[in-house]
Motif scaffolding. Structure first.
Motif, short mmCIF file in Angstrom:
data_model
loop_
_atom_site.label_atom_id
_atom_site.label_comp_id
_atom_site.label_asym_id
_atom_site.label_seq_id
_atom_site.Cartn_x
_atom_site.Cartn_y
_atom_site.Cartn_z
N ILE A 11 0.85 -1.21 0.00
CA ILE A 11 0.00 0.00 0.00
C ILE A 11 0.88 1.25 0.00
N GLY A 12 1.86 1.29 0.89
CA GLY A 12 2.73 2.46 0.97
C GLY A 12 3.66 2.60 -0.22
N THR A 13 4.06 1.48 -0.81
CA THR A 13 5.03 1.54 -1.92
C THR A 13 4.36 1.76 -3.27
N THR A 14 3.18 1.16 -3.49
CA THR A 14 2.61 1.13 -4.84
C THR A 14 1.18 1.66 -4.94
N VAL A 15 0.30 1.17 -4.05
CA VAL A 15 -1.12 1.49 -4.21
C VAL A 15 -1.39 2.96 -3.88
N LEU A 16 -0.88 3.41 -2.72
CA LEU A 16 -1.13 4.79 -2.28
C LEU A 16 0.19 5.44 -1.85
N PRO A 17 1.08 5.68 -2.82
CA PRO A 17 2.40 6.21 -2.45
C PRO A 17 2.34 7.60 -1.84
N ASP A 18 1.19 8.32 -2.00
CA ASP A 18 1.06 9.66 -1.41
C ASP A 18 0.27 9.63 -0.10
N ALA A 19 0.14 8.46 0.52
CA ALA A 19 -0.61 8.36 1.79
C ALA A 19 -0.05 9.36 2.80
N ASP A 20 -0.95 9.86 3.67
CA ASP A 20 -0.52 10.84 4.68
C ASP A 20 0.39 10.20 5.72
N LEU A 21 0.10 8.93 6.03
CA LEU A 21 0.91 8.20 7.00
C LEU A 21 1.12 6.78 6.50
N LYS A 22 2.37 6.32 6.58
CA LYS A 22 2.67 4.93 6.23
C LYS A 22 3.29 4.26 7.44
N VAL A 23 2.74 3.10 7.79
CA VAL A 23 3.25 2.33 8.93
C VAL A 23 3.63 0.96 8.41
N PHE A 24 4.79 0.46 8.84
CA PHE A 24 5.19 -0.90 8.48
C PHE A 24 5.34 -1.69 9.78
N LEU A 25 4.44 -2.66 9.97
CA LEU A 25 4.46 -3.47 11.19
C LEU A 25 5.34 -4.69 10.99
N THR A 26 6.12 -5.01 12.02
CA THR A 26 6.93 -6.23 11.99
C THR A 26 6.72 -6.97 13.32
N ALA A 27 7.16 -8.20 13.39
CA ALA A 27 7.20 -8.98 14.64
C ALA A 27 8.02 -10.23 14.33
N SER A 28 8.58 -10.84 15.36
CA SER A 28 9.40 -12.04 15.12
C SER A 28 8.51 -13.15 14.55
N PRO A 29 9.09 -14.05 13.75
CA PRO A 29 8.30 -15.17 13.21
C PRO A 29 7.67 -15.99 14.33
N GLU A 30 8.36 -16.10 15.47
CA GLU A 30 7.83 -16.89 16.60
C GLU A 30 6.55 -16.24 17.14
N ALA A 31 6.61 -14.93 17.35
CA ALA A 31 5.42 -14.22 17.87
C ALA A 31 4.27 -14.32 16.88
N ARG A 32 4.58 -14.17 15.61
CA ARG A 32 3.52 -14.18 14.58
C ARG A 32 2.88 -15.57 14.49
N ALA A 33 3.74 -16.61 14.55
CA ALA A 33 3.20 -17.98 14.48
C ALA A 33 2.34 -18.27 15.71
N ALA A 34 2.80 -17.80 16.88
CA ALA A 34 2.02 -18.04 18.11
C ALA A 34 0.66 -17.35 18.01
N ARG A 35 0.63 -16.14 17.47
CA ARG A 35 -0.65 -15.43 17.31
C ARG A 35 -1.57 -16.17 16.35
N ARG A 36 -1.01 -16.60 15.22
CA ARG A 36 -1.81 -17.30 14.22
C ARG A 36 -2.32 -18.64 14.73
N SER A 37 -1.45 -19.42 15.41
CA SER A 37 -1.93 -20.73 15.85
C SER A 37 -2.92 -20.58 16.99
N GLY A 38 -2.87 -19.45 17.69
CA GLY A 38 -3.90 -19.16 18.68
C GLY A 38 -5.26 -19.01 18.02
N GLU A 39 -5.25 -18.45 16.80
CA GLU A 39 -6.51 -18.25 16.05
C GLU A 39 -7.02 -19.57 15.47
N LEU A 40 -6.09 -20.34 14.87
CA LEU A 40 -6.46 -21.62 14.25
C LEU A 40 -6.35 -22.68 15.34
#
Ligand SMILES: Nc1ncnc2c1ncn2[C@@H]1O[C@H](COP(=O)(O)OP(=O)(O)O)[C@@H](O)[C@H]1O
Ligand SMILES: Nc1ccn([C@@H]2O[C@H](COP(=O)(O)OP(=O)(O)O)[C@@H](O)[C@H]2O)c(=O)n1
Length: 231
Positions: A141-170
């Motif tokens: 979104i920030g790079t291509t779709v809306l390059p003139d966006a007023d605010l661009k945020v890029f969220l990151t997290a460790s693969p371990e944290a992300r997997a734990a969040r996802r497997s909590g959902e599934l």
């Protein structure tokens, strides 16, 4: 001001990108709801076109076959953050687009340039029509779709944290398998030629590994309010 009406605030456009499980959807929905903005989940659109291709027996291993039908399905996204909706040719696909079958195939479909052109047009038109502004979440979104966006945020997290969040959902999903699938999808999304998952140079990076969802939401709301005040 005529009739004593309050001056209308200029619409604010917020782009939130990042890999799977970093908190894009939860954060974007909450920020949009809190600030009275529209909300668009662009991953849901790529999932919806993938669902349609699977449903219609298109050979996803053949990018030419995918490209040939990219313009066929009519994808409609509802942008109310308290009740986002997604339909394909009038069918509510909110549930079927979250199945493993779709999740494991979406990167192949989203890598096809004709698919991206089609979906990008939809995204830009929804953003342009959002009267008070919109929070749009995805990968490019920030790079291509809306390059003139007023605010661009890029969220990151460790693969371990992300997997734990996802497997909590599934419920009951194997943590190791979830992590492997997630890392594989990130690699495919980051290495495709057209509009890969990437942080825009002017995006604010927020590592959510050690943050609660409430802290991430508060951080993004503050960033939006700062931008609004400066407009
Ligand atoms: N900072 C956080 N801490 C803990 N759990 C989180 C955090 N952010 C999101 N989550 C949870 O992780 C899961 C994935 O979040 P989601 O917003 O769907 O991520 P994404 O859209 O980036 O894939 C959800 O169940 C969500 O409630
Ligand atoms: N702007 C976007 C958003 C999603 N996508 C694709 O759509 C897939 C699903 O996105 P998603 O946001 O629903 O994924 P999750 O964060 O829910 O795991 C991604 O893995 C990408 O292949 C994309 O290519 N560009």
């Amino acid at each position: 001001m005529e009739n004593g009406a309050a001056p209308t605030a200029k619409p604010v456009i917020v782009a939130i990108d990042g890999p799977s499980g970093t908190g894009k959807s939860s954060t974007s929905k909450a920020v949009a709801a809190q600030l009275g903005l529209s909300y668009l989940d662009t991953g849901a659109q790529y999932r919806a076109i993938t669902w349609w291709m699977v449903h219609n027996g298109i050979d996803l291993a053949d990018p030419t076959a995918v490209a040939a039908v990219a313009g066929k399905p009519e994808i409609v996204s509802g942008t109310d953050p308290s009740a986002p909706t997604i339909t394909v040719d009038g069918v509510d696909v909110a549930a079927p687009i979250r199945t493993q079958e779709v999740t494991s195939r979406v990167s192949a479909v989203s890598a096809v340039p004709e698919v991206r052109t089609r979906i990008t047009e939809l995204q830009r038109s929804l953003a342009a029509g959002a009267e008070r502004g919109i929070v749009v979440e995805g990968r490019d979104i920030g790079t291509t779709v809306l390059p003139d966006a007023d605010l661009k945020v890029f969220l990151t997290a460790s693969p371990e944290a992300r997997a734990a969040r996802r497997s909590g959902e599934l419920k009951g999903a194997d943590l190791h398998a979830t992590r492997e699938a997630l890392v594989k999808r990130d690699a495919a999304d980051s290495s495709r030629k057209t509009s890969p998952l990437a942080k825009a140079d002017d995006a604010v990076e927020v590592d959510t590994t050690e943050l609660t969802l409430a802290q991430v939401i508060e951080c993004v709301v503050t960033l939006v309010e700062e931008k609004r005040a400066a407009k």
